[in-house]
Design a protein around this motif. Sequence first.
Motif, PDB file in Angstrom:
ATOM      1  N   VAL A  56       0.449  -1.614   0.108  1.00 23.31           N
ATOM      2  CA  VAL A  56       0.336   0.303  -0.094  1.00 23.31           C
ATOM      3  C   VAL A  56       1.269   1.105  -0.028  1.00 23.31           C
ATOM      4  O   VAL A  56       0.035   2.470  -1.199  1.00 23.31           O
ATOM      5  CB  VAL A  56      -1.562  -0.388   0.970  1.00 23.31           C
ATOM      6  N   ARG A  57       2.033   0.996   0.733  1.00 26.43           N
ATOM      7  CA  ARG A  57       2.675   2.678   1.081  1.00 26.43           C
ATOM      8  C   ARG A  57       3.712   2.361  -0.529  1.00 26.43           C
ATOM      9  O   ARG A  57       3.616   3.247  -1.129  1.00 26.43           O
ATOM     10  CB  ARG A  57       4.338   2.243   1.915  1.00 26.43           C
ATOM     11  N   THR A  58       3.734   1.252  -0.623  1.00 26.13           N
ATOM     12  CA  THR A  58       4.892   1.836  -2.611  1.00 26.13           C
ATOM     13  C   THR A  58       3.510   1.974  -3.580  1.00 26.13           C
ATOM     14  O   THR A  58       3.892   2.843  -4.585  1.00 26.13           O
ATOM     15  CB  THR A  58       5.583   0.513  -2.954  1.00 26.13           C
ATOM     16  N   ALA A  59       2.644   2.391  -3.282  1.00 31.06           N
ATOM     17  CA  ALA A  59       1.616   2.372  -4.384  1.00 31.06           C
ATOM     18  C   ALA A  59       1.276   4.069  -3.933  1.00 31.06           C
ATOM     19  O   ALA A  59       0.795   4.800  -5.034  1.00 31.06           O
ATOM     20  CB  ALA A  59       0.118   1.180  -4.632  1.00 31.06           C
ATOM     21  N   LEU A  60       0.801   4.073  -2.726  1.00 29.51           N
ATOM     22  CA  LEU A  60       0.698   5.898  -1.977  1.00 29.51           C
ATOM     23  C   LEU A  60       1.694   6.363  -3.064  1.00 29.51           C
ATOM     24  O   LEU A  60       1.472   7.650  -3.408  1.00 29.51           O
ATOM     25  CB  LEU A  60       0.565   6.375  -0.720  1.00 29.51           C
ATOM     26  N   ALA A  61       3.234   6.150  -2.958  1.00 31.79           N
ATOM     27  CA  ALA A  61       4.610   6.963  -3.564  1.00 31.79           C
ATOM     28  C   ALA A  61       4.411   7.035  -5.095  1.00 31.79           C
ATOM     29  O   ALA A  61       4.372   7.672  -5.866  1.00 31.79           O
ATOM     30  CB  ALA A  61       5.778   5.695  -3.035  1.00 31.79           C
ATOM     31  N   GLU A  62       4.088   5.539  -5.507  1.00 33.41           N
ATOM     32  CA  GLU A  62       3.695   5.475  -6.350  1.00 33.41           C
ATOM     33  C   GLU A  62       2.954   6.623  -7.195  1.00 33.41           C
ATOM     34  O   GLU A  62       3.048   7.103  -8.189  1.00 33.41           O
ATOM     35  CB  GLU A  62       3.808   4.301  -7.339  1.00 33.41           C
ATOM     36  N   ALA A  63       2.115   6.548  -6.493  1.00 35.43           N
ATOM     37  CA  ALA A  63       0.599   7.844  -7.133  1.00 35.43           C
ATOM     38  C   ALA A  63       0.717   8.559  -7.012  1.00 35.43           C
ATOM     39  O   ALA A  63       0.229  10.175  -8.171  1.00 35.43           O
ATOM     40  CB  ALA A  63      -0.629   7.716  -6.166  1.00 35.43           C
ATOM     41  N   ASP A  64       2.191   9.223  -6.236  1.00 37.23           N
ATOM     42  CA  ASP A  64       2.305  10.552  -6.515  1.00 37.23           C
ATOM     43  C   ASP A  64       3.901  10.877  -6.967  1.00 37.23           C
ATOM     44  O   ASP A  64       4.327  11.770  -6.388  1.00 37.23           O
ATOM     45  CB  ASP A  64       3.106  10.988  -5.113  1.00 37.23           C
ATOM     46  N   ASP A  65       4.482  10.005  -8.084  1.00 40.11           N
ATOM     47  CA  ASP A  65       5.810  10.338  -8.502  1.00 40.11           C
ATOM     48  C   ASP A  65       5.149  10.494 -10.208  1.00 40.11           C
ATOM     49  O   ASP A  65       4.846   8.892 -10.711  1.00 40.11           O
ATOM     50  CB  ASP A  65       6.201   9.172  -8.199  1.00 40.11           C
ATOM     51  N   PRO A  66       5.026  11.072 -11.230  1.00 39.56           N
ATOM     52  CA  PRO A  66       5.191  12.676 -10.801  1.00 39.56           C
ATOM     53  C   PRO A  66       4.223  12.760  -9.646  1.00 39.56           C
ATOM     54  O   PRO A  66       3.478  12.838  -9.293  1.00 39.56           O
ATOM     55  CB  PRO A  66       5.549  13.401 -12.154  1.00 39.56           C
ATOM     56  N   PRO A  67       4.520  14.017  -9.082  1.00 38.78           N
ATOM     57  CA  PRO A  67       4.082  14.614  -7.322  1.00 38.78           C
ATOM     58  C   PRO A  67       2.174  15.306  -8.112  1.00 38.78           C
ATOM     59  O   PRO A  67       2.547  15.733  -9.645  1.00 38.78           O
ATOM     60  CB  PRO A  67       4.348  15.933  -7.126  1.00 38.78           C
ATOM     61  N   LEU A  68       1.718  14.972  -7.534  1.00 42.06           N
ATOM     62  CA  LEU A  68       0.159  15.396  -7.690  1.00 42.06           C
ATOM     63  C   LEU A  68      -0.282  16.827  -8.060  1.00 42.06           C
ATOM     64  O   LEU A  68       0.722  17.790  -6.962  1.00 42.06           O
ATOM     65  CB  LEU A  68      -1.299  14.502  -6.947  1.00 42.06           C
ATOM     66  N   SER A  69      -0.916  17.359  -8.430  1.00 46.09           N
ATOM     67  CA  SER A  69      -1.242  18.732  -8.029  1.00 46.09           C
ATOM     68  C   SER A  69      -2.540  18.952  -7.263  1.00 46.09           C
ATOM     69  O   SER A  69      -2.875  17.496  -6.386  1.00 46.09           O
ATOM     70  CB  SER A  69      -1.892  19.436  -9.007  1.00 46.09           C
ATOM     71  N   LEU A  70      -2.642  20.126  -6.283  1.00 43.48           N
ATOM     72  CA  LEU A  70      -2.966  20.266  -5.559  1.00 43.48           C
ATOM     73  C   LEU A  70      -4.672  20.346  -5.579  1.00 43.48           C
ATOM     74  O   LEU A  70      -6.008  19.415  -5.162  1.00 43.48           O
ATOM     75  CB  LEU A  70      -2.964  21.960  -4.480  1.00 43.48           C
ATOM     76  N   ARG A  71      -5.411  20.653  -6.865  1.00 40.97           N
ATOM     77  CA  ARG A  71      -6.302  20.899  -7.018  1.00 40.97           C
ATOM     78  C   ARG A  71      -6.632  19.928  -8.519  1.00 40.97           C
ATOM     79  O   ARG A  71      -5.902  20.809  -9.016  1.00 40.97           O
ATOM     80  CB  ARG A  71      -6.663  21.968  -7.062  1.00 40.97           C
ATOM     81  N   TYR A  72      -8.021  20.144  -8.734  1.00 43.15           N
ATOM     82  CA  TYR A  72      -7.935  19.376 -10.222  1.00 43.15           C
ATOM     83  C   TYR A  72      -9.537  19.796 -10.597  1.00 43.15           C
ATOM     84  O   TYR A  72     -10.685  19.454  -9.549  1.00 43.15           O
ATOM     85  CB  TYR A  72      -7.743  17.707 -10.193  1.00 43.15           C
ATOM     86  N   GLU A  73      -9.645  19.936 -11.691  1.00 45.11           N
ATOM     87  CA  GLU A  73     -10.777  20.978 -11.707  1.00 45.11           C
ATOM     88  C   GLU A  73     -11.582  20.083 -13.331  1.00 45.11           C
ATOM     89  O   GLU A  73     -10.472  20.841 -13.875  1.00 45.11           O
ATOM     90  CB  GLU A  73     -11.937  22.307 -11.202  1.00 45.11           C
ATOM     91  N   ALA A  74     -12.734  19.645 -13.796  1.00 47.64           N
ATOM     92  CA  ALA A  74     -13.027  19.504 -15.269  1.00 47.64           C
ATOM     93  C   ALA A  74     -14.287  20.421 -15.425  1.00 47.64           C
ATOM     94  O   ALA A  74     -13.808  21.228 -16.696  1.00 47.64           O
ATOM     95  CB  ALA A  74     -12.939  18.128 -15.310  1.00 47.64           C
ATOM     96  N   ARG A  75     -14.915  20.790 -14.468  1.00 43.34           N
ATOM     97  CA  ARG A  75     -16.524  21.517 -14.858  1.00 43.34           C
ATOM     98  C   ARG A  75     -16.910  21.945 -13.795  1.00 43.34           C
ATOM     99  O   ARG A  75     -16.936  21.567 -13.373  1.00 43.34           O
ATOM    100  CB  ARG A  75     -17.252  21.158 -16.183  1.00 43.34           C
ATOM    101  N   PRO A  76     -18.005  23.550 -14.497  1.00 44.47           N
ATOM    102  CA  PRO A  76     -18.084  23.545 -12.525  1.00 44.47           C
ATOM    103  C   PRO A  76     -19.739  23.070 -12.742  1.00 44.47           C
ATOM    104  O   PRO A  76     -20.188  22.234 -13.785  1.00 44.47           O
ATOM    105  CB  PRO A  76     -18.764  25.109 -13.409  1.00 44.47           C
TER     106      PRO A  76
END
Lengths: 122, 530
Positions: A56-76
């Motif tokens: 699980v820890r490995t999966a979390l690390a790999e999800a953030d590589d490359p680093p995630l952004s703080l915010r994602y938005e598609a449409r209001p």
Amino acid sequence: VTAEIGELLLLENVEPRSGMVSALRIRADGTFESKGANREDWEELYRFTPQELEEVRTALAEADDPPLSLRYEARPGAAVTQRWVLETPRGEVRVQISGGAKVPALEHLFQRLQLVHDFGTD
Amino acid sequence: VSEHEYARPERAPVDEGERPRPADTMPWGPAALLALQQSIGNARVSRAVGGRGLRRQGTPAPATPVPATGTPTPAPMPAGDLAGAQTFVDHGVYGPQDVTPGQGNTGGFEAKYDPRAGQLDVTMRVAVNFKDSVTLSGGRAVATDTSQAGLVTLATRLNRLPRARRAALIGRYQWSPTEFQPWRDKLTGLISSKWGGQFEFHVRRQDWEWIGAHVNVNIVAHDGARQGGDHLEVTNYKFPTGENLYTFGDFSVTGPGGSSATDQTMTLASTDLDPRPDVNFLRTSIFFATGSATLDATGKQTISDWAKTFQGAPTAAGSRKLTATLEAHASSIGTAEGNQQLSQQRADAVRAELGNVKDSTGSPAFTDIATRISDDAQGAAGAAPGNVASDRRVDITVGAGDRQVLAVHEFGHAFGLDDEYANTPLVSSPSGHAVGDRVSHDTATTAMEDDSGQHLGGAVAENTDNIMSVGNVVHEQHYSMFHSALATITGVAEWALGPPHAKPSGSTPTPAPVPGVTPPPGPPPPAPGP
């Protein structure tokens, strides 16, 4: 959203106006829990073994590589806002997703985490 | 099975921000108005477009008039204008035009009005994505969508089963292509029948009252992703009978989109076309010991919760003060006469306890019991053989006591309506409305008049059998979005509830008859002079 100390992952789906929330979390001791919109308490789904927890820890690390952004938005105006809190090697990463945006790294993480645990039924 | 479990119904966010409406979009645009002015004169054109006078091009216009604060009073009646009415009819079809009548330009559908047929067509084009709730990955059940975290609970339950059993059950949560069209057909029929034809409008202006609008709702649905012009995209998760998204902690919900009529989203369970299986807010059961009409602590708590949940806001304008029935039962042991008497005693006990419940201020939590609560002591009628615990009960039944059909409620949001349920002990909405809050379609509701010219009282949050609350009944306030659309596309503000009147005598061609519309008997009033 605030992850409790010792949480590795928190995912909340929030319906903004009513405040209804459905959520998942993985605690540091390996407990995987859910909380439904119509329930007050967390419900244990299962517990990861120490070996599974490393995965699980490995999966979390790999999800953030490359680093995630703080915010994602598609449409209001979409119905649900997602809030993720991930414990990663670079610390606690908080991500907010709105407008139905799809973040491939987190979609992949969601799938991958569900395949880690051995239920002993296969 | 006790129905008084806690549950949280769905609701949709509503943008509180008021945005200016698009420029005057009525079909009599500037060029058409100029031509009319030249042919029949400014005054008559002004009356014909609703007495609003002529606006400069691009001036934002409210879709419906908003009454002044305080008690609404009937608008003054404009002078009679049969010729203007005839001109309005002779114009032919108004629209089709996309409208967003909800507060903050929420909701979205196409409106078209045919004055000759006397019909408002409300059309919503819908894309339906049929989505499996779980899939198999290496023989393991996996929830597919991060937005449905609760489905991980479903996947976990399936993964605890032996592989073969899991494989056998998972099909219940997956679509077969042969199911698509029947589901779409059921959706379109359901929404059309529940939302269409409930009320009619007519123009409440002298000599125009024969102009009516029967409301026809059309849902045009196709499979797959949103296409250009679709007002709504539905993601439809597959569940077997007896389950829905709430079963696993998720919820059905409608996203209002931005300011466009064509950007709404909705999440449904496949079972949302039927009465919801997880909870019935309108039927609450109180249980008794054998041969007893004495309430225990649990029964008293349930009655307290019920009183605080369903008191509503009876003094608020627009409140729909609910009524409820105490359906009292007894088990089948004992004599018929004794059981009849016992069931009546149980109803009496519940009624008495309702009167004892106090709110946080120490005042009665539920008022007007004598007029709002009736009894229906049924004795052992319908009871199972023997002394069955579930037969020793009183059901507090609101209205018809039917379970809500969630898809019908969600489409109310898609038309632009707000939720009307309120955060109370039995209906939880953590950051939603409190009892008595004015909901977002309150303003559009108070803009509506009845046939006598009285404005409606508005729309408030309270738990009732209303479709936008926790029941199924479509009331007048729920037609406020259609009323607003009608005013927008025709440029006539004085649309009122009620069927059209007979056309004044001596006038020329009448509109085509409207099915189900019967003109009132007797001669129409004489038309006054111009």
